[in-house]
Design a protein around this motif. Structure first.
Motif, PDB file in Angstrom:
ATOM      1  N   VAL A 265       0.805  -1.319  -0.202  1.00 12.49           N
ATOM      2  CA  VAL A 265      -0.002   0.110  -0.080  1.00 12.49           C
ATOM      3  C   VAL A 265       0.794   1.302   0.054  1.00 12.49           C
ATOM      4  N   THR A 266       1.770   1.328   1.030  1.00 11.17           N
ATOM      5  CA  THR A 266       2.695   2.509   1.055  1.00 11.17           C
ATOM      6  C   THR A 266       3.584   2.795  -0.257  1.00 11.17           C
ATOM      7  N   ILE A 267       4.325   1.744  -0.819  1.00 11.43           N
ATOM      8  CA  ILE A 267       4.910   1.846  -1.924  1.00 11.43           C
ATOM      9  C   ILE A 267       4.131   2.262  -3.193  1.00 11.43           C
ATOM     10  N   SER A 268       2.967   1.656  -3.271  1.00  8.31           N
ATOM     11  CA  SER A 268       2.022   1.698  -4.499  1.00  8.31           C
ATOM     12  C   SER A 268       1.579   3.347  -4.308  1.00  8.31           C
ATOM     13  N   ASN A 269       1.319   3.794  -3.297  1.00 10.34           N
ATOM     14  CA  ASN A 269       0.747   5.021  -3.253  1.00 10.34           C
ATOM     15  C   ASN A 269       1.942   6.324  -3.337  1.00 10.34           C
ATOM     16  N   VAL A 270       3.126   5.929  -2.929  1.00 14.04           N
ATOM     17  CA  VAL A 270       4.221   6.834  -3.277  1.00 14.04           C
ATOM     18  C   VAL A 270       4.624   6.863  -4.560  1.00 14.04           C
ATOM     19  N   ILE A 271       4.771   5.569  -5.251  1.00 11.25           N
ATOM     20  CA  ILE A 271       4.860   5.854  -6.753  1.00 11.25           C
ATOM     21  C   ILE A 271       3.756   6.581  -7.312  1.00 11.25           C
ATOM     22  N   GLY A 272       2.428   6.150  -7.093  1.00 13.68           N
ATOM     23  CA  GLY A 272       1.452   6.788  -7.655  1.00 13.68           C
ATOM     24  C   GLY A 272       1.406   8.552  -7.553  1.00 13.68           C
ATOM     25  N   PHE A 273       1.896   8.826  -6.377  1.00 15.26           N
ATOM     26  CA  PHE A 273       2.165  10.231  -6.246  1.00 15.26           C
ATOM     27  C   PHE A 273       3.186  10.898  -7.067  1.00 15.26           C
ATOM     28  N   ILE A 274       4.372  10.141  -6.834  1.00 10.58           N
ATOM     29  CA  ILE A 274       5.522  10.829  -7.831  1.00 10.58           C
ATOM     30  C   ILE A 274       4.991  10.707  -9.317  1.00 10.58           C
ATOM     31  N   MET A 275       4.634   9.343  -9.722  1.00 16.38           N
ATOM     32  CA  MET A 275       4.333   9.174 -11.209  1.00 16.38           C
ATOM     33  C   MET A 275       3.271  10.336 -11.724  1.00 16.38           C
ATOM     34  N   ALA A 277       2.858  13.286 -10.494  1.00 16.47           N
ATOM     35  CA  ALA A 277       3.416  14.802 -10.550  1.00 16.47           C
ATOM     36  C   ALA A 277       4.598  14.692 -11.854  1.00 16.47           C
ATOM     37  N   GLY A 278       5.041  13.576 -11.963  1.00 12.37           N
ATOM     38  CA  GLY A 278       6.026  13.638 -13.413  1.00 12.37           C
ATOM     39  C   GLY A 278       5.199  13.730 -14.603  1.00 12.37           C
ATOM     40  N   MET A 337       6.963   1.939 -16.517  1.00 11.73           N
ATOM     41  CA  MET A 337       7.659   3.070 -16.121  1.00 11.73           C
ATOM     42  C   MET A 337       8.891   3.371 -16.791  1.00 11.73           C
ATOM     43  N   ALA A 338       9.388   2.305 -17.171  1.00 13.23           N
ATOM     44  CA  ALA A 338      11.035   2.848 -17.911  1.00 13.23           C
ATOM     45  C   ALA A 338      10.474   3.065 -19.378  1.00 13.23           C
ATOM     46  N   ILE A 339       9.517   2.637 -20.015  1.00  6.46           N
ATOM     47  CA  ILE A 339       9.015   3.279 -21.224  1.00  6.46           C
ATOM     48  C   ILE A 339       8.237   4.808 -20.972  1.00  6.46           C
ATOM     49  N   MET A 340       7.734   4.977 -20.001  1.00 10.01           N
ATOM     50  CA  MET A 340       7.315   6.479 -19.744  1.00 10.01           C
ATOM     51  C   MET A 340       8.427   7.467 -19.752  1.00 10.01           C
ATOM     52  N   VAL A 341       9.534   6.863 -19.009  1.00  9.78           N
ATOM     53  CA  VAL A 341      10.828   7.911 -18.803  1.00  9.78           C
ATOM     54  C   VAL A 341      11.586   7.957 -20.309  1.00  9.78           C
ATOM     55  N   THR A 495      12.252  18.360 -15.874  1.00 12.49           N
ATOM     56  CA  THR A 495      11.754  18.209 -14.756  1.00 12.49           C
ATOM     57  C   THR A 495      10.790  16.854 -14.499  1.00 12.49           C
ATOM     58  N   GLY A 496       9.910  16.825 -15.592  1.00 10.63           N
ATOM     59  CA  GLY A 496       9.077  15.615 -15.386  1.00 10.63           C
ATOM     60  C   GLY A 496       9.971  14.173 -15.579  1.00 10.63           C
ATOM     61  N   THR A 497      10.812  14.164 -16.392  1.00  7.26           N
ATOM     62  CA  THR A 497      11.704  13.222 -16.790  1.00  7.26           C
ATOM     63  C   THR A 497      12.266  12.645 -15.356  1.00  7.26           C
ATOM     64  N   ILE A 498      13.067  13.554 -14.671  1.00  8.75           N
ATOM     65  CA  ILE A 498      13.703  13.269 -13.326  1.00  8.75           C
ATOM     66  C   ILE A 498      12.736  12.897 -12.564  1.00  8.75           C
ATOM     67  N   VAL A 499      11.557  13.149 -12.252  1.00  8.85           N
ATOM     68  CA  VAL A 499      10.562  12.902 -11.405  1.00  8.85           C
ATOM     69  C   VAL A 499      10.368  11.177 -11.421  1.00  8.85           C
ATOM     70  N   LEU A 500      10.016  10.963 -12.748  1.00  5.35           N
ATOM     71  CA  LEU A 500       9.743   9.783 -13.463  1.00  5.35           C
ATOM     72  C   LEU A 500      10.778   8.831 -12.988  1.00  5.35           C
ATOM     73  N   VAL A 501      11.962   9.162 -13.108  1.00  7.48           N
ATOM     74  CA  VAL A 501      12.996   8.245 -12.988  1.00  7.48           C
ATOM     75  C   VAL A 501      13.205   7.831 -11.443  1.00  7.48           C
ATOM     76  N   VAL A 502      12.746   8.761 -10.547  1.00  6.18           N
ATOM     77  CA  VAL A 502      12.615   8.367  -9.193  1.00  6.18           C
ATOM     78  C   VAL A 502      11.529   7.547  -8.988  1.00  6.18           C
ATOM     79  N   ALA A 503      10.363   7.627  -9.689  1.00  6.48           N
ATOM     80  CA  ALA A 503       9.149   6.674  -9.542  1.00  6.48           C
ATOM     81  C   ALA A 503       9.644   5.381  -9.845  1.00  6.48           C
ATOM     82  N   LEU A 504      10.386   5.197 -10.949  1.00  6.06           N
ATOM     83  CA  LEU A 504      10.872   3.956 -11.733  1.00  6.06           C
ATOM     84  C   LEU A 504      11.826   3.179 -10.661  1.00  6.06           C
TER      85      LEU A 504
END
Length: 546
Positions: A265-275, A277-278, A337-341, A495-504
């Protein structure tokens, strides 16, 4: 609702899909049309607020309704959401200035949040997580379909009709969705042992609103170090501490903190948040690029963004089928996620429409692969009694990420444009404007506004009103303005690319739990039996496929 026949479940899903399509098409139809609407109403400085207020109100209503629907059932909440959304859409079409549009979009967002919270949770009431994979793919396909139809339709309307019809066109569909839910959706009895967490609801709202205001105003309306911004963040922190303290004490918390003890739950929500945002850089600012930098009309701008929706639709359908067949999801999330980046990276270096279209196709493919995973992963590991609030938590973190992402991207854009415009104004002083009268010079100075790039008709009026000797100066200033906007948007996409890398990177930490084949979460002693059953099913699928 697991006791219902499959045919009955399908009819209920038809009603849910109708309401979801109504909500999503009204959102996507606005995206491409919004730059032209802002150009008509004025208020370029409030552009991000039209999006931000929608996400803010939908965020609050989503999380509040999530727990309430666990207590009272989903039906009447989704009905109220449709009514509120229709009211907001109708009023938005009557706007005479940007402030009215922002207020009415806030009403729309409230209705949209209620619809999203209850619709996604209702799928969890009807189907097991293993079956839900297929339906989640279908729901994502609905978003994809609305994303295909919406942008082109929105652009066509503002090019050929009054912009008000962008908000009014699909109101009859809302009426149809309302009656389908009213007659097809079963009523669920209230859980009498549950109570409403009024203090927690208030404190959660007081946490979200000032936080989003701070991110929206910081760097644009107020400096980051200003008393206003620091005060808003301090208020947010105080409300958050009180909220956590309250949620630990109340009998039925609006957002049970225990669900976050589960790492999925925690990891999924954090990824959703960052994804979210990016990715707002792609969804919000690509129309800016194709209309402002490339000079494409809103109609054709919709065609540029349409390939993203088509690829997302196709990959969402594949993701749903794949998760239903295998009961697994992590590799899909990593690949997506890799393809989105990569897709976002192409937006940084794009110089023409073909590359913009290619970046949209790649980005949409990654979005279709990854987006359905995280909601399903959360629903798979929570108890049925917390299904509504857990689903709402996913929407909450996604909306928070999107809202904060828009604010940060807006700050990046406005700061970059301000710097570039200062340089452009300095450079324009050296242009050969000798022999031009004062009125012509005044007309040329009107070009120092990037908002003009979004209204080609107004640019044509300015150009046609200039004498022949001023045309070279006009062309130089216009090209400089487009270059300033292009460079600023590249910074947004970076900026969006950097954020998506964090989500990946965070996606590697996601623990994969086999998708259940039961609607209700099984007890611990039965988990091993479920895993054995899953293994047998997979072996059977491999044998039959070979």
């Amino acid at each position: 609702m697991e006791h219902l026949t499959y045919q009955r479940k399908v009819t209920i899903m038809a009603a849910i899909i109708a309401s979801m399509f109504f909500s999503s098409i009204n959102q996507t139809i606005v995206g491409v049309a919004l730059p032209r609407i802002i150009a008509k109403l004025g208020g370029m400085e409030y552009y991000t607020w039209v999006i931000t207020i929608y996400l803010l109100t939908s965020t609050i209503s989503t999380i509040l309704v999530g727990k309430l629907s666990d207590i009272y059932g989903r039906k009447y909440f989704i009905l109220s959401g449709i009514v509120i959304f229709m009211a907001g859409a109708f009023l938005a079409g009557t706007s005479t200035d940007i402030i009215q549009l922002i207020v009415y979009r806030g009403i729309q967002g409230t209705g949209a949040g209620i619809i999203m919270a209850t619709a996604f949770t209702a799928i969890g009431d009807l189907f097991s997580p293993r079956e839900r994979g297929r339906w989640s793919g279908l729901m994502s396909a609905i978003f994809g379909m609305s994303s295909i139809l919406g942008p082109g339709l929105g652009g066509y309307i503002v090019d050929h009709f009054e912009w008000h019809w962008v908000f009014w066109l699909f109101l009859p569909l809302g009426i149809l969705a309302f009656f389908m839910i009213l007659f097809l959706f079963p009523k669920v009895e209230r859980q009498e042992s549950q109570s409403i967490d009024y203090p927690g609801s208030l404190l959660l709202t007081l946490t979200i609103v000032p936080m989003l205001l701070a991110f929206s105003w910081a760097g644009t309306k107020y400096p980051w170090s200003s008393t206003m911004i620091i005060g808003l963040f301090a208020f947010t922190l105080t409300a958050l501490v009180l909220f956590i303290f309250t949620e630990r004490k109340v009998k039925t918390p609006v957002l049970p903190l225990d669900i976050f003890k589960n790492s999925v739950v925690t990891i999924s929500n954090v990824i959703g948040f960052i994804m979210n945002a990016g990715m707002m850089g792609a969804l919000m600012y690509m129309p800016f690029y194709v209309q402002g930098v490339m000079g494409i009309s809103p109609t054709y701008a919709g065609y540029v963004t349409m390939p993203m929706s088509i690829s997302m639709l196709a990959m969402s359908a594949y993701t749903g089928r794949r998760m239903t067949k295998t009961g697994k999801y992590k590799n899909l999330a990593l690949t997506g996620m890799a393809i989105m980046v990569f897709g976002m990276f192409l937006m940084i270096i794009m110089k023409n429409i073909p590359v913009a279209v290619l970046s949209m196709i790649i980005f949409g493919s990654g979005l279709g692969l990854g987006m359905p995973v995280f909601m399903l992963a959360v629903q798979n590991v929570v108890d049925s009694k917390d299904l509504g609030v857990a689903t709402a938590s996913v929407q909450l973190f996604r909306n928070l990420g999107g809202t904060i992402g828009i604010a940060v991207m807006g700050t990046v854009l406005s700061t970059s444009i301000a710097n570039k415009m200062n340089g452009l104004i300095s450079a324009s002083a050296g242009l050969n404007s000798s022999g031009l009268d004062s009125e012509t010079t005044k007309q040329l100075t009107r070009l120092m506004d990037p908002q003009l790039l979004l209204d080609q008709s107004k640019l044509s009026v300015i150009q046609n009103g200039l004498p022949e000797q001023a045309q070279p100066v006009f062309a130089q200033l216009l090209e400089g303005l487009r270059q300033a906007l292009a460079t600023s948007l590249s910074n947004v996409f970076l900026t969006g690319t950097i954020v998506l890398v964090v989500a990946l990177v965070l996606t590697f930490l996601l623990k994969e739990m086999p998708l259940r084949t039961t609607v209700h979460k099984v007890s611990e002693p039965r988990i091993e039996n479920q895993r054995n059953l899953l293994r047998i099913e997979n072996e059977y699928d491999e044998l039959t496929s070979s």
